[in-house]
Design an enzyme around this catalytic site. Structure first.
Site, PDB file in Angstrom:
ATOM      1  N   THR A 190       4.362   1.882   2.195  1.00  0.00           N
ATOM      2  CA  THR A 190       5.626   2.138   1.502  1.00  0.00           C
ATOM      3  C   THR A 190       6.335   3.336   2.111  1.00  0.00           C
ATOM      4  OG1 THR A 190       4.842   1.176  -0.580  1.00  0.00           O
ATOM      5  CG2 THR A 190       6.681   2.710  -0.713  1.00  0.00           C
ATOM      6  N   ALA A 191       5.622   4.444   2.279  1.00  0.00           N
ATOM      7  CA  ALA A 191       6.229   5.646   2.832  1.00  0.00           C
ATOM      8  C   ALA A 191       6.698   5.430   4.261  1.00  0.00           C
ATOM      9  CB  ALA A 191       5.225   6.802   2.776  1.00  0.00           C
ATOM     10  N   GLY A 197       0.823  -1.195   0.000  1.00  0.00           N
ATOM     11  CA  GLY A 197       0.000   0.000   0.000  1.00  0.00           C
ATOM     12  C   GLY A 197       0.861   1.250   0.000  1.00  0.00           C
ATOM     13  N   CYS A 198       0.240   2.377  -0.324  1.00  0.00           N
ATOM     14  CA  CYS A 198       0.999   3.629  -0.429  1.00  0.00           C
ATOM     15  C   CYS A 198       1.497   4.109   0.930  1.00  0.00           C
ATOM     16  CB  CYS A 198       0.147   4.697  -1.109  1.00  0.00           C
ATOM     17  SG  CYS A 198      -1.529   4.870  -0.463  1.00  0.00           S
ATOM     18  N   TYR A 199       0.615   4.109   1.939  1.00  0.00           N
ATOM     19  CA  TYR A 199       1.056   4.510   3.276  1.00  0.00           C
ATOM     20  C   TYR A 199       2.144   3.587   3.819  1.00  0.00           C
ATOM     21  CZ  TYR A 199      -2.888   7.815   3.976  1.00  0.00           C
ATOM     22  OH  TYR A 199      -3.781   8.862   3.904  1.00  0.00           O
TER      23      TYR A 199
END
Length: 337
Positions: free
Chosen positions: A150-151, A146-148
């Site tokens: 990854t960050a 997911g994007c969150y």
């Protein structure tokens, strides 16, 4: 030239996959699937995708003959088709959540539905190349993070590995409205999101268990995360402010050196300078910075939720799966100001 299919081609991630793959020297899109737009051409749905404008959108993936399939779909949509794709020798990168969690029981708890492909769930590799790249190479099935996560994981995994985390890690995350997908939602509807900041996903956002599972794979079971996401009135991008030393005393310069060493061979992670979202927009890059605030170092990470947090990272994973240069097709400049 490897042949690719994009499932969910009419969504934001599907459209970004088609855009990025149009620049790829070694992967060519030959099939596109969209139940809602079946029968239309890619050009009708995404007029900017000129290279693939004549591809007719299919209603399903039955009979497609490709080397890799990108599944840019929501929860529950990958499980019914992944077994058939794998049986036909097609490598799969799932951009949805169906294969990110380690067990069918945890998936059912988090997503409120049974996992119907228990056979292949243990085979799925968590596709964060900077942390699990050796496992991605040659894999048949990759769960794109997911994007969150990854960050967040790129920002805290090196600290966890170095034994620098001794208490709860607080992640204050802000994301653009494209992160909620192409279908309208209450949190991303323009009148609701335009002039405000909306915290959501409490008490447990679905990406929280994903982060915990990934840290567990790294042997960092002991790191508790307090994760609070917010929608902000932007289209694309994620910025995380991470408070990982609640007791103070940690050294920002030492942490910066730790990140520089950990990511010196990673082509898509940049360390240093307080990051700005426009740097990352349209790219596969994640920007990480450590800044002293009083005696507490604060870690910042920024990326494009449709790029490194989605479609671009999926292509990075496909490159590794197919034995291609990891950076192939992903050296484009950003388009932010």
């Amino acid at each position: 030239m490897a042949k690719a299919a994009v499932l969910g081609a009419s969504g934001y991630l599907g459209g970004e996959l088609i855009r990025l793959l149009s620049y790829h020297p070694d992967i060519d899109v030959t099939e596109a699937v969209s139940r809602s737009q079946a029968g239309k051409t890619v050009g009708e749905v995404s007029p900017s995708a000129e290279q693939y404008s004549d591809i007719v959108l299919r209603a399903n993936s039955d009979g497609i003959d490709v080397d890799v399939a990108f599944l840019a779909q929501g929860a529950g949509e990958a499980m019914p088709v992944v077994p058939s794709l794998l049986e036909r020798g097609i490598r799969v990168v799932d951009l949805g959540p169906d294969y990110r969690l380690p067990s069918a029981e945890e998936y059912a708890r988090v997503y409120g539905r049974p996992h119907i492909d228990v056979e292949h769930l243990p085979e799925a590799v968590y596709g964060l190349p900077e942390l699990f790249g050796d496992q991605v190479k040659g894999a048949r099935l990759v769960a794109n993070p997911g994007c969150y996560p990854t960050a967040t994981l790129l920002a805290i995994a090196p600290l966890a590995a170095a034994g620098e985390l001794h208490g709860p890690v607080v992640v204050d995350a802000k994301s653009g409205t494209s992160g909620t997908g192409a279908l309208p939602s209450a949190s991303a509807h323009h009148p609701e999101a335009a002039l405000t900041v909306l915290p959501y996903g409490m008490p447990e956002h679905r990406h929280g268990p994903e982060m915990a599972a990934a840290l567990g794979r790294l042997g960092a079971h002991h790191v508790p995360i307090v994760f609070v996401p917010h929608v902000v009135p932007l289209v694309r991008g994620i910025l995380c402010s991470i408070y990982a030393a609640p007791g103070g005393g940690a050294d920002a310069a030492r942490w910066t050196a730790l990140y520089q060493h950990r990511y010196e061979a990673s082509p898509f992670v940049r360390v240093g300078g307080v990051p700005r979202l426009p740097w990352a927009q349209g790219t596969n890059r994640c920007y990480i910075s450590v800044q002293p605030v009083g005696n507490v170092p604060v870690v910042f990470s920024a990326l494009d939720n449709l790029g490194k947090g989605g479609a671009a990272q999926a292509i990075q994973n496909a490159n590794l799966m197919l034995g291609l240069d990891e950076t192939a097709g992903l050296s484009l400049p950003g388009f932010g100001v």
